[in-house]
Write a protein that holds these residues in place. Structure first.
Motif, mmCIF file in Angstrom:
data_model
loop_
_atom_site.group_PDB
_atom_site.id
_atom_site.type_symbol
_atom_site.label_atom_id
_atom_site.label_comp_id
_atom_site.label_asym_id
_atom_site.label_seq_id
_atom_site.Cartn_x
_atom_site.Cartn_y
_atom_site.Cartn_z
ATOM 1 N N PRO A 61 72.909 89.494 -17.702
ATOM 2 C CA PRO A 61 73.087 90.865 -17.260
ATOM 3 C C PRO A 61 74.543 91.300 -17.371
ATOM 4 C CG PRO A 61 72.803 89.435 -15.373
ATOM 5 C CD PRO A 61 72.703 88.577 -16.583
ATOM 6 N N VAL A 62 74.962 91.604 -18.580
ATOM 7 C CA VAL A 62 76.343 92.058 -18.790
ATOM 8 C C VAL A 62 76.317 93.300 -19.671
ATOM 9 C CG1 VAL A 62 78.591 91.488 -19.779
ATOM 10 C CG2 VAL A 62 77.248 89.710 -18.661
ATOM 11 N N VAL A 115 71.363 88.877 -8.901
ATOM 12 C CA VAL A 115 72.559 89.737 -8.805
ATOM 13 C C VAL A 115 72.386 91.002 -9.645
ATOM 14 C CG1 VAL A 115 75.025 89.884 -9.279
ATOM 15 C CG2 VAL A 115 74.060 87.764 -8.371
ATOM 16 N N GLY A 116 72.035 90.832 -10.914
ATOM 17 C CA GLY A 116 71.910 91.997 -11.809
ATOM 18 C C GLY A 116 70.816 92.941 -11.346
ATOM 19 N N GLY A 117 69.675 92.381 -10.961
ATOM 20 C CA GLY A 117 68.573 93.218 -10.489
ATOM 21 C C GLY A 117 68.946 93.964 -9.217
ATOM 22 N N GLN A 131 63.593 94.621 -16.701
ATOM 23 C CA GLN A 131 63.729 95.502 -15.525
ATOM 24 C C GLN A 131 63.083 96.865 -15.783
ATOM 25 O OE1 GLN A 131 65.115 94.207 -12.809
ATOM 26 N NE2 GLN A 131 65.957 92.357 -13.741
ATOM 27 N N ASN A 132 62.246 96.941 -16.830
ATOM 28 C CA ASN A 132 61.482 98.158 -17.168
ATOM 29 C C ASN A 132 62.319 99.290 -17.751
ATOM 30 O OD1 ASN A 132 58.910 97.152 -16.381
ATOM 31 N ND2 ASN A 132 59.476 97.479 -14.239
ATOM 32 N N PHE A 133 63.512 98.973 -18.257
ATOM 33 C CA PHE A 133 64.271 99.988 -18.974
ATOM 34 C C PHE A 133 63.635 100.175 -20.359
ATOM 35 C CE2 PHE A 133 68.403 100.974 -16.848
ATOM 36 C CZ PHE A 133 68.158 100.294 -15.672
ATOM 37 N N TYR A 157 69.620 102.157 -23.253
ATOM 38 C CA TYR A 157 68.385 101.995 -22.485
ATOM 39 C C TYR A 157 68.396 102.922 -21.283
ATOM 40 C CZ TYR A 157 66.929 97.786 -24.988
ATOM 41 O OH TYR A 157 66.501 96.909 -25.954
ATOM 42 N N GLU A 158 67.195 103.281 -20.852
ATOM 43 C CA GLU A 158 67.122 104.154 -19.661
ATOM 44 C C GLU A 158 65.912 103.779 -18.809
ATOM 45 O OE1 GLU A 158 68.261 108.255 -20.149
ATOM 46 O OE2 GLU A 158 66.608 108.927 -18.875
ATOM 47 N N LEU A 159 66.100 103.832 -17.523
ATOM 48 C CA LEU A 159 65.002 103.702 -16.573
ATOM 49 C C LEU A 159 64.473 105.106 -16.329
ATOM 50 C CD1 LEU A 159 63.507 101.669 -14.679
ATOM 51 C CD2 LEU A 159 65.096 102.388 -12.895
ATOM 52 N N SER A 160 63.208 105.335 -16.670
ATOM 53 C CA SER A 160 62.655 106.696 -16.548
ATOM 54 C C SER A 160 62.474 107.062 -15.077
ATOM 55 C CB SER A 160 61.306 106.781 -17.272
ATOM 56 O OG SER A 160 60.335 106.054 -16.543
ATOM 57 N N SER A 161 62.369 108.366 -14.822
ATOM 58 C CA SER A 161 62.194 108.795 -13.425
ATOM 59 C C SER A 161 60.839 108.319 -12.886
ATOM 60 C CB SER A 161 62.332 110.314 -13.303
ATOM 61 O OG SER A 161 61.408 110.965 -14.141
ATOM 62 N N ASP A 162 59.803 108.348 -13.715
ATOM 63 C CA ASP A 162 58.489 107.890 -13.244
ATOM 64 C C ASP A 162 58.547 106.424 -12.808
ATOM 65 O OD1 ASP A 162 57.365 110.319 -13.666
ATOM 66 O OD2 ASP A 162 56.333 109.792 -15.525
ATOM 67 N N GLN A 163 59.170 105.609 -13.668
ATOM 68 C CA GLN A 163 59.261 104.187 -13.352
ATOM 69 C C GLN A 163 60.123 103.970 -12.108
ATOM 70 O OE1 GLN A 163 57.737 101.460 -15.197
ATOM 71 N NE2 GLN A 163 58.301 100.487 -13.250
ATOM 72 N N ALA A 164 61.254 104.685 -12.048
ATOM 73 C CA ALA A 164 62.178 104.505 -10.921
ATOM 74 C C ALA A 164 61.507 104.883 -9.600
ATOM 75 C CB ALA A 164 63.427 105.357 -11.132
#
Lengths: 100, 210
Positions: A17-18, B142-144, B178-180, B193-200
């Motif tokens: 994760p970077v 950590v990242g999540g 992470q569903n991006f 990459y983007e996390l959509s509003s629906d998914q978020a």
């Protein structure tokens, strides 16, 4: 429908994760104009930056100098902004499971 | 911590499998200099060649934090465990543009890194040794956890949880997990990459934040 992603792998290990370290293209960030008399407190700054992010909401609060408002007026203003944007209060402030 | 909508996250201690709580803290220049720049790459038990495969091994976080300190739309945060060590850090912008939903706002994550001690890719290889005898990563999550914070902040700013970022090639699998979604945009060899509003919104509801 998700787009097909170019195939690139990170070998046999979990991907790291970077991110970062490269220039950010301008289309990813919105230029935002902030007032010269920026409030000194966090609540005031939050209101001003939220209004800058949502111009349609900002028109409803045009002419208000946030830096001159007292705390309760600022809280009431933020409540109205949140209601306009459909933002509900966040119910907890801890992520209580490991998101791996 | 003022303005940041998450106080703590759960991590998995890989040595004991125990769940531990880590605080989200403001990442100041001092904290970055002492606990990231001076410590992250020291005593890892890996050679220069392996270290150099990490795209961030030369970063100086105190400079990055310093360069944004007057920007009212930027937040610099870190994950700190009880022993004061920083397990990960993130710098993000509250004035991002959504690419999946043009015209809408998003949180843009500019920098994010888990501490090298928490990375499989660097540590899990034959021949690595360190003083404790443990050869795997120290903590997971950590990242999540940091992305959860970005998603929450996006929601709290009226962006319905949209978060986007430019992924380094070795990290794409992590963000897909992470569903991006890939936005179809590539910049200098990095995919956006983007996390959509629906998914978020679905994630935030199912995790009990909304």
């Amino acid at each position: 429908m998700p787009l097909p992603i170019p195939t690139r792998t990170s070998g046999n290990y979990a991907p790291m994760p970077v991110i970062g370290g490269h220039s950010v293209p301008s289309f990813l960030l919105r230029p935002a104009t902030l007032p010269a008399n920026m409030p000194a407190d966090d609540l005031g700054k939050k209101i001003v930056t939220m209004l800058a992010s949502h111009p349609d909401i900002a028109t409803r609060h045009r002419g208000i100098d946030v830096s001159t408002l007292d705390d309760s007026s600022k809280r009431a203003m933020l409540d109205r902004i949140n209601a306009d944007l459909g933002i509900r209060p966040i119910r907890k402030r801890t992520l209580d499971f490991v998101r791996d | 911590m003022a303005d940041i909508p998450l106080d703590a996250i759960a991590l998995r201690d890989c040595r004991t499998s125990a769940r531990v709580q880590a605080q989200i803290v403001d990442l100041t220049r001092d904290l970055a200099q002492v606990y990231i720049d001076a410590r992250w790459w020291a005593n890892l038990g890996i050679g220069y060649r392996r270290r150099d495969t990490a795209e961030d091994h030369h970063w100086l976080w105190y400079k990055k934090v310093g360069s944004f300190r007057t920007d009212h739309f930027v937040r610099s945060v870190a994950v700190q465990t009880l022993d004061k060590e920083i397990q990960g850090a993130m710098i993000y912008h509250l004035n991002g543009n959504s690419l999946l939903e043009p015209g809408e706002g998003a949180v843009f994550v500019n920098y994010l890194a888990a501490a090298p001690r928490n990375r499989d890719q660097l540590l899990n290889h034959p021949g690595r040794t360190n003083n404790s005898g443990w050869v795997g990563p120290r903590y997971r999550g950590v990242g999540g956890g940091l992305l959860t914070l970005a998603t929450l902040h996006s929601y709290e700013r009226g962006f319905r949880g949209r978060v986007n970022l430019q992924s380094l090639p070795g990290s794409e699998g992590f963000y897909r997990r992470q569903n991006f979604l890939w936005t179809g945009t590539e910049v200098d060899g990095m995919l956006v990459y983007e996390l959509s509003s629906d998914q978020a919104l679905s994630d935030l509801r199912s995790w009990g934040f909304l």
